[in-house]
Design a protein around this motif. Structure first.
Motif, PDB file in Angstrom:
ATOM      1  N   VAL A 460      23.461 -69.324  26.165  1.00 40.19           N
ATOM      2  CA  VAL A 460      23.414 -68.194  26.794  1.00 40.19           C
ATOM      3  C   VAL A 460      22.529 -68.227  28.298  1.00 40.19           C
ATOM      4  O   VAL A 460      22.727 -67.685  29.148  1.00 40.19           O
ATOM      5  N   LEU A 461      21.660 -69.394  28.240  1.00 36.84           N
ATOM      6  CA  LEU A 461      20.926 -69.742  29.264  1.00 36.84           C
ATOM      7  C   LEU A 461      21.763 -70.059  30.491  1.00 36.84           C
ATOM      8  O   LEU A 461      21.276 -70.158  31.379  1.00 36.84           O
ATOM      9  N   GLY A 462      22.752 -70.530  30.162  1.00 37.38           N
ATOM     10  CA  GLY A 462      23.854 -71.102  31.111  1.00 37.38           C
ATOM     11  C   GLY A 462      24.571 -69.870  32.249  1.00 37.38           C
ATOM     12  O   GLY A 462      24.673 -70.059  33.165  1.00 37.38           O
ATOM     13  N   LEU A 463      24.416 -68.565  31.549  1.00 33.42           N
ATOM     14  CA  LEU A 463      24.836 -67.396  32.060  1.00 33.42           C
ATOM     15  C   LEU A 463      23.989 -67.099  33.386  1.00 33.42           C
ATOM     16  O   LEU A 463      24.355 -67.114  34.350  1.00 33.42           O
ATOM     17  N   PRO A 464      22.553 -66.947  33.287  1.00 32.54           N
ATOM     18  CA  PRO A 464      21.858 -66.612  34.288  1.00 32.54           C
ATOM     19  C   PRO A 464      21.819 -67.887  35.417  1.00 32.54           C
ATOM     20  O   PRO A 464      21.713 -67.797  36.720  1.00 32.54           O
ATOM     21  N   LEU A 465      22.047 -68.981  34.788  1.00 28.68           N
ATOM     22  CA  LEU A 465      21.963 -70.233  35.743  1.00 28.68           C
ATOM     23  C   LEU A 465      23.241 -70.317  36.799  1.00 28.68           C
ATOM     24  O   LEU A 465      23.312 -70.305  37.920  1.00 28.68           O
ATOM     25  N   ALA A 466      24.321 -69.514  35.997  1.00 21.25           N
ATOM     26  CA  ALA A 466      25.607 -69.648  36.883  1.00 21.25           C
ATOM     27  C   ALA A 466      25.416 -68.368  37.862  1.00 21.25           C
ATOM     28  O   ALA A 466      26.094 -68.526  39.114  1.00 21.25           O
ATOM     29  N   TRP A 467      24.995 -67.396  37.504  1.00 18.51           N
ATOM     30  CA  TRP A 467      24.599 -66.218  38.391  1.00 18.51           C
ATOM     31  C   TRP A 467      23.683 -66.878  39.615  1.00 18.51           C
ATOM     32  O   TRP A 467      23.754 -66.526  40.718  1.00 18.51           O
ATOM     33  N   TRP A 468      22.653 -67.702  39.200  1.00 17.13           N
ATOM     34  CA  TRP A 468      21.902 -68.158  40.487  1.00 17.13           C
ATOM     35  C   TRP A 468      22.670 -69.266  41.323  1.00 17.13           C
ATOM     36  O   TRP A 468      22.439 -68.985  42.619  1.00 17.13           O
ATOM     37  N   LEU A 469      23.472 -69.992  40.469  1.00 19.39           N
ATOM     38  CA  LEU A 469      24.220 -70.932  41.447  1.00 19.39           C
ATOM     39  C   LEU A 469      25.176 -70.031  42.387  1.00 19.39           C
ATOM     40  O   LEU A 469      25.251 -70.458  43.530  1.00 19.39           O
ATOM     41  N   ARG A 470      25.625 -68.839  41.996  1.00 29.17           N
ATOM     42  CA  ARG A 470      26.690 -68.189  42.761  1.00 29.17           C
ATOM     43  C   ARG A 470      25.915 -67.610  43.921  1.00 29.17           C
ATOM     44  O   ARG A 470      26.604 -67.259  45.131  1.00 29.17           O
ATOM     45  N   ARG A 471      24.745 -67.078  43.671  1.00 29.88           N
ATOM     46  CA  ARG A 471      23.677 -66.586  44.807  1.00 29.88           C
ATOM     47  C   ARG A 471      23.271 -67.551  45.699  1.00 29.88           C
ATOM     48  O   ARG A 471      23.178 -67.424  46.940  1.00 29.88           O
ATOM     49  N   SER A 472      22.650 -68.702  45.149  1.00 34.44           N
ATOM     50  CA  SER A 472      21.792 -69.549  45.837  1.00 34.44           C
ATOM     51  C   SER A 472      22.460 -70.915  46.359  1.00 34.44           C
ATOM     52  O   SER A 472      22.106 -71.489  47.417  1.00 34.44           O
ATOM     53  N   ARG A 473      23.666 -71.251  45.559  1.00 32.90           N
ATOM     54  CA  ARG A 473      24.416 -72.414  45.939  1.00 32.90           C
ATOM     55  C   ARG A 473      25.717 -71.973  45.852  1.00 32.90           C
ATOM     56  O   ARG A 473      26.489 -72.889  44.819  1.00 32.90           O
ATOM     57  N   PRO A 474      26.411 -71.331  46.588  1.00 30.44           N
ATOM     58  CA  PRO A 474      27.640 -70.965  46.307  1.00 30.44           C
ATOM     59  C   PRO A 474      28.740 -71.965  46.530  1.00 30.44           C
ATOM     60  O   PRO A 474      29.799 -72.088  45.844  1.00 30.44           O
TER      61      PRO A 474
END
Length: 486
Positions: A460-474
């Motif tokens: 489940v922690l991977g889901l916010p990490l994915a959101w962060w990567l999409r916004r900060s490291r597209p």
């Protein structure tokens, strides 16, 4: 993306340009890694007696059923290997089928799963080595030095080339399976305790309440078999070698486990084996081999259990390093972890990082005065085992989703029927493991609850990490598990 340098002599590969040693591993080499990770001798001598206590003489069938389930899973899994070539293995498959957010969660799950399966085993190494020394020479050794020595040894094995590791595992695997074959030969030649019997296969002995617990143990005994795809970049003709190695590993483990457990039943007799296993589960196989081969064989079995554990550690260590390498190349982990040794062509910085992590965990349990078996092994291994089972389930679900979206010529049995059947069977396996978790850990309900939720929480922690990567490291998010790294 790594640069292949397989055409250059090993000693002349320039620093910084080395890639993994492609074309190094054949079907047998990859199968050695997978079967060694399962540690068949340790599983049989250490766990099978408890399966007999719980499931009776029908226990061998439990291992066959687990093998059949994972063979069904392998149908869709290996079909996808022909289409997805990323070095990320499980998480790459899951990303292609279920999307990047789920794939990133799966990547974290793979790291916690494989690290849990390896690091906890340093407690088992300490326990088995200490017991072997005590049995053979009467010496008592503290467990910490043994675990730390194991960390150094395994770290060195991972630092060396992959073909070096394959040769080491080949020798160790022959030793541990050989001692079980010796036991089997003695039992078969002497006709067992009261004559050979096939009563273990009778439905009345298979369809018993304890079989659910046996199945839980059996599925755990196959943990790590799917790691064949991790070695794709180092395999010869990976489109053929990887599927073959997967089927060889599953087939061998399923048949060998079932056969050896049946041999144990024959060694004591259908009417006595459950009592013998309940009275002395840890000594069941040692008693059997002493009876049918001699005390010298029991001494060898003690030694080969230690080497079996070492082989398992080395196999998992190599798998973890290649997952870390893939994630470093993806940009999810620090780029430095993706450096490959210019001479040995190993992901050596990932290996050093994994060894340091293992040492920190081992030292933390030692500082807490924890037992190396009851706490270090069981409490660290259990979340890892659950994590890998969850990865298998996600991978099974990813297969039909992937083939629904791409053009292909694969049949529906491989791309739909087998994966969905495997998903249903794996869900059953996870339920069996979770509902019988106390048999794996011997811990309190509170501890068991914590151990069960670790793997899902990491996913489940991977889901916010994915959101962060999409916004900060597209750029990292966009190419995650989509570009082949061969």
């Amino acid at each position: 993306m790594s640069v292949s340098t397989s055409e250059l002599p090993e000693e002349k590969v320039p620093s910084g340009s080395a890639g993994l040693r492609s074309g190094s591993l054949g079907t047998a080499d990859i199968a050695f890694f997978v079967v060694s990770a399962a540690a068949p001798l340790t599983v049989m001598a250490g766990v099978a007696p408890l399966a007999i206590v719980l499931g009776g003489i029908g226990a061998p069938v439990g291992y066959l059923l687990a093998g059949v389930t994972l063979a069904v899973f392998a149908v869709g899994f290996t079909t996808m290997t022909r289409h997805v070539t990323s070095g990320g293995a499980f998480y790459a498959y899951i990303t292609q089928g279920l999307g990047r957010p789920v794939g990133i969660g799966a990547a974290l799950l793979a790291l916690i799963g494989y690290n849990g399966m390896e690091i906890g085993v340093y407690g088992l190494l300490a326990t088995t080595a200490r017991d072997t020394l005590h049995s053979l020479v009467g010496t008592d050794v503290p467990w910490l030095p043994i675990s730390l020595a194991g960390l150094v040894l395994i770290g060195y094995g991972g630092y060396r080339s992959i073909d070096f590791g394959a040769k080491v595992l080949g020798v160790l695997l022959v030793a541990e399976t050989g001692i079980l074959v010796l036991l089997a030969g003695g039992v078969l030649v002497k006709g067992g305790a009261h004559g050979l019997s096939l009563a273990s296969l009778a439905p009345s002995h298979v369809l018993v309440p304890g079989m659910a617990a046996v199945l839980a143990f059996a599925f755990a005994a196959f943990t790590g078999f799917e790691s064949t795809v991790i070695y794709r970049r180092e395999a010869r003709d990976p489109a053929r070698t990887v599927p073959r190695a997967t089927y060889v590993a599953v087939g061998f483990l399923g048949l060998f486990y079932a056969f050896v457990v049946w041999i144990a039943v024959q060694a004591f007799g259908d009417d006595q084996v459950v009592r013998a296993a309940g009275k002395d589960p840890a000594g069941l196989f040692f008693t059997a081999i002493t009876t049918y081969a001699g005390g010298w064989a029991a001494d060898l079995m003690h030694v080969f259990i230690v080497t079996s554990v070492i082989a398992s550690l080395l196999a998992f260590h190599n798998a973890i390093n290649r997952y870390a390498l893939a994630l470093a190349e993806e940009g999810v982990l620090p780029h430095r972890l993706g450096r490959i040794h210019p001479r040995h062509r190993s992901p050596y910085l990932a290996g050093i990082a994994q060894t340091v992590l293992g040492a920190l965990v081992v030292l933390a349990f030692w500082a807490a005065h924890a037992d190396p078996y009851q706490q270090l092994l069981l409490w660290v291994n259990t979340p890892g085992m659950i994590g890998l089972l969850l990865l298998q389930l996600l991978a099974a679900l990813a297969v039909p989703c992937y083939f629904r979206r791409v053009r292909h010529t694969e049949g529906r049995v491989r791309t739909l029927v087998a994966p969905l059947l495997a998903a249903a069977l794996l869900t059953t396996a996870i339920v069996l493991v979770v509902t019988h978790i106390d048999l794996f850990t011997g811990a309190s309900p509170a501890v068991n609850t914590l151990l069960v939720v670790v793997a899902p929480a990491v996913f489940v922690l991977g889901l916010p990490l994915a959101w962060w990567l999409r916004r900060s490291r597209p750029d990292v998010y966009a190419r995650f598990a989509t570009e082949p790294t061969d």
